[in-house]
Every structure is written in structure tokens, then in C-alpha cells.
Design a protein around this motif. Structure first.
Motif, PDB file in Angstrom:
ATOM      1  N   LEU A 194     -38.440 -74.288 -76.896  1.00  5.56           N
ATOM      2  CA  LEU A 194     -39.035 -72.959 -77.025  1.00  5.56           C
ATOM      3  C   LEU A 194     -38.636 -72.303 -78.346  1.00  5.56           C
ATOM      4  CD1 LEU A 194     -38.581 -71.627 -73.372  1.00  5.56           C
ATOM      5  CD2 LEU A 194     -40.698 -72.353 -74.489  1.00  5.56           C
ATOM      6  N   GLY A 195     -37.415 -72.568 -78.791  1.00  6.63           N
ATOM      7  CA  GLY A 195     -36.970 -72.021 -80.071  1.00  6.63           C
ATOM      8  C   GLY A 195     -37.806 -72.545 -81.230  1.00  6.63           C
ATOM      9  N   ARG A 196     -38.091 -73.854 -81.201  1.00  9.28           N
ATOM     10  CA  ARG A 196     -38.907 -74.422 -82.275  1.00  9.28           C
ATOM     11  C   ARG A 196     -40.353 -73.926 -82.195  1.00  9.28           C
ATOM     12  NH1 ARG A 196     -36.009 -74.368 -85.722  1.00  9.28           N
ATOM     13  NH2 ARG A 196     -37.680 -75.291 -86.974  1.00  9.28           N
ATOM     14  N   LEU A 197     -40.909 -73.807 -80.968  1.00  7.88           N
ATOM     15  CA  LEU A 197     -42.272 -73.292 -80.824  1.00  7.88           C
ATOM     16  C   LEU A 197     -42.349 -71.839 -81.286  1.00  7.88           C
ATOM     17  CD1 LEU A 197     -43.332 -74.816 -77.379  1.00  7.88           C
ATOM     18  CD2 LEU A 197     -44.005 -75.564 -79.675  1.00  7.88           C
ATOM     19  N   ASP A 198     -41.312 -71.061 -80.979  1.00  4.49           N
ATOM     20  CA  ASP A 198     -41.279 -69.672 -81.443  1.00  4.49           C
ATOM     21  C   ASP A 198     -41.268 -69.617 -82.961  1.00  4.49           C
ATOM     22  OD1 ASP A 198     -40.753 -66.708 -80.867  1.00  4.49           O
ATOM     23  OD2 ASP A 198     -39.072 -67.235 -82.188  1.00  4.49           O
ATOM     24  N   PHE A 199     -40.533 -70.570 -83.594  1.00  8.19           N
ATOM     25  CA  PHE A 199     -40.515 -70.625 -85.057  1.00  8.19           C
ATOM     26  C   PHE A 199     -41.900 -70.967 -85.618  1.00  8.19           C
ATOM     27  CE2 PHE A 199     -40.315 -73.462 -88.744  1.00  8.19           C
ATOM     28  CZ  PHE A 199     -39.789 -72.595 -89.688  1.00  8.19           C
ATOM     29  N   LEU A 200     -42.562 -71.947 -84.982  1.00  6.75           N
ATOM     30  CA  LEU A 200     -43.869 -72.372 -85.491  1.00  6.75           C
ATOM     31  C   LEU A 200     -44.914 -71.265 -85.372  1.00  6.75           C
ATOM     32  CD1 LEU A 200     -44.065 -76.030 -84.118  1.00  6.75           C
ATOM     33  CD2 LEU A 200     -43.641 -75.310 -86.463  1.00  6.75           C
ATOM     34  N   PHE A 201     -44.967 -70.628 -84.188  1.00  3.46           N
ATOM     35  CA  PHE A 201     -46.018 -69.641 -83.954  1.00  3.46           C
ATOM     36  C   PHE A 201     -45.691 -68.277 -84.556  1.00  3.46           C
ATOM     37  CE2 PHE A 201     -46.968 -72.750 -80.637  1.00  3.46           C
ATOM     38  CZ  PHE A 201     -48.337 -72.900 -80.807  1.00  3.46           C
ATOM     39  N   ASP A 202     -44.409 -68.003 -84.786  1.00  2.00           N
ATOM     40  CA  ASP A 202     -44.035 -66.692 -85.334  1.00  2.00           C
ATOM     41  C   ASP A 202     -43.805 -66.762 -86.844  1.00  2.00           C
ATOM     42  OD1 ASP A 202     -43.305 -64.100 -85.615  1.00  2.00           O
ATOM     43  OD2 ASP A 202     -41.293 -64.323 -84.781  1.00  2.00           O
TER      44      ASP A 202
END
Length: 209
Positions: A194-202
Motif C-alpha cells: 500500500l505504501g508503494r501504491l500510495d507513492f505511485l498514485f500520489d
């Protein structure tokens, strides 16, 4: 393009390269993995140099007004470890390795004995009465779980009758414990994802408010 944006793009592409392993092993994953391993090795080399080599050796020997002698002993052991790179004298590396393993085991023995044995035993010996109904039920579950779990591992007596029922109760407690540990591991991995997905989308795509 600023250096910050360039860094975000590099991090995003490397993240996608690592995630691409979910499809199959490919060249993008291998490149990202190699960069990650190399960057980690370089980072920890710098950390260990300034924390160990500089503070623990150079500041106490060469740069010290009153230099110490014993840090040289550690340096000699470290140099002997490099003998493993040479076939003819590779056996010399066993001496510092044996010293490091023995010294580490001795230093950590008491710490692990206190944290993994004494504190666990102390947390298991709990009172049943005097704390209300909630505490009574909680402590009763702990006592039943510990006792039945120990009965399951007692193989000198056949698991029949009341003894066998208690052992089966212990199996259920063990299954719940292992399931909770596995769930904790899965949640920790999901947290990283989730941390990496948050980085990608944010940070990268700017799609999050």
C-alpha cells in the motif's frame, strides 16, 4: 525537470519494475533488483564505515589523544576475514569467524534469555481473580492455552482420554497462534504494498486529493 521530479520518476519506474515480477521473471525486474541490491550495499557500506570504522576505530586509535590498543585486535580479525578470498589461506578466516560467532552468542545469550524466556514465563503466570470478569476470562484463556499446548508436546504418554482431549485443545490454540502470526506477516507485506501504491498514485501520478 528538477532533480526531485527526476528522482520521483526513477523511483516510480523501479517500483513498477519490482512489481512486474507478479507477471513473471523479466529483465525489468532483474534490473530493478540489481539496482536495489547495489544501492542497499552502498548505503550500508557508508553507514558501517562512519559508525564502525570511523567512530569505533579511527577516532579511538589514530585520531585520539590517548589511543587505545584493543581496537587493533578487531581490525586484525577483520583483515583475517578477507583471507577467505584466497584459496590457499582461506582456512585462516575460520579463526575470526569462530571468535565472532562465539562472542556474539555469549553477548546475546542473556538478552535473549531474558526477553524470550523469562519475560514470556512472567507474562504467562497471571492471576485469575481480583481484576474483574474480563481479566478473568483473558487470563483463563492464557492459562488453558499454555497448559494444553505443553500437553500436546508431551509425547511420552499416548494422547488418549482426557490427556488426548487436552492435546487437541492445545492444537487449536497452536493453529490460532500460527494463523495470527501468518496474518501479521501478510498484513506487514500488504502495508509495504500500500505504501508503494500510495507513492505511485500520489507522488508520481498525482491522482490522489
Amino acid at each position: 525537470m528538477s532533480w526531485e521530479i527526476f528522482g520521483v520518476w526513477v523511483a516510480a519506474l523501479l517500483t513498477l519494475g519490482i512489481i512486474s515480477f507478479l507477471y513473471k521473471d523479466n529483465v525489468f525486474y532483474k534490473v530493478s533488483e540489481a539496482i536495489f541490491v547495489g544501492a542497499s550495499a552502498g548505503y550500508w557500506f557508508a553507514v558501517y564505515f562512519w559508525d564502525m570504522m570511523y567512530k569505533k576505530f579511527l577516532e579511538q586509535t589514530i585520531f585520539a589523544a590517548d589511543p587505545l590498543i584493543y581496537p587493533w585486535f578487531g581490525l586484525i580479525l577483520g583483515v583475517l576475514m578477507l583471507a577467505r578470498l584466497f584459496d590457499k589461506i582461506g582456512w585462516v578466516a575460520r579463526w575470526p569467524l569462530a571468535f565472532i560467532v562465539g562472542a556474539t552468542a555469549g553477548l546475546y545469550m542473556m538478552m535473549y534469555f531474558v526477553s524470550n524466556a523469562m519475560q514470556q514465563v512472567s507474562a504467562t503466570i497471571v492471576p485469575l481473580f481480583g481484576g474483574g470478569a474480563g481479566l478473568f476470562i483473558n487470563n483463563l484463556i492464557i492459562i488453558v492455552g499454555v497448559c494444553s499446548g505443553l500437553v500436546y508436546f508431551f509425547f511420552s504418554k499416548e494422547h488418549k482420554g482426557l490427556f488426548g482431549v487436552t492435546a487437541k485443545v492445545g492444537i487449536w490454540f497452536l493453529m490460532v497462534t500460527f494463523g495470527a502470526s501468518f496474518g501479521y506477516t501478510v498484513m506487514s507485506r500488504m502495508s509495504l504494498m500500500l505504501g508503494r501504491l500510495d507513492f505511485l498514485f500520489d507522488r508520481w501520478l498525482g491522482m490522489l486529493p
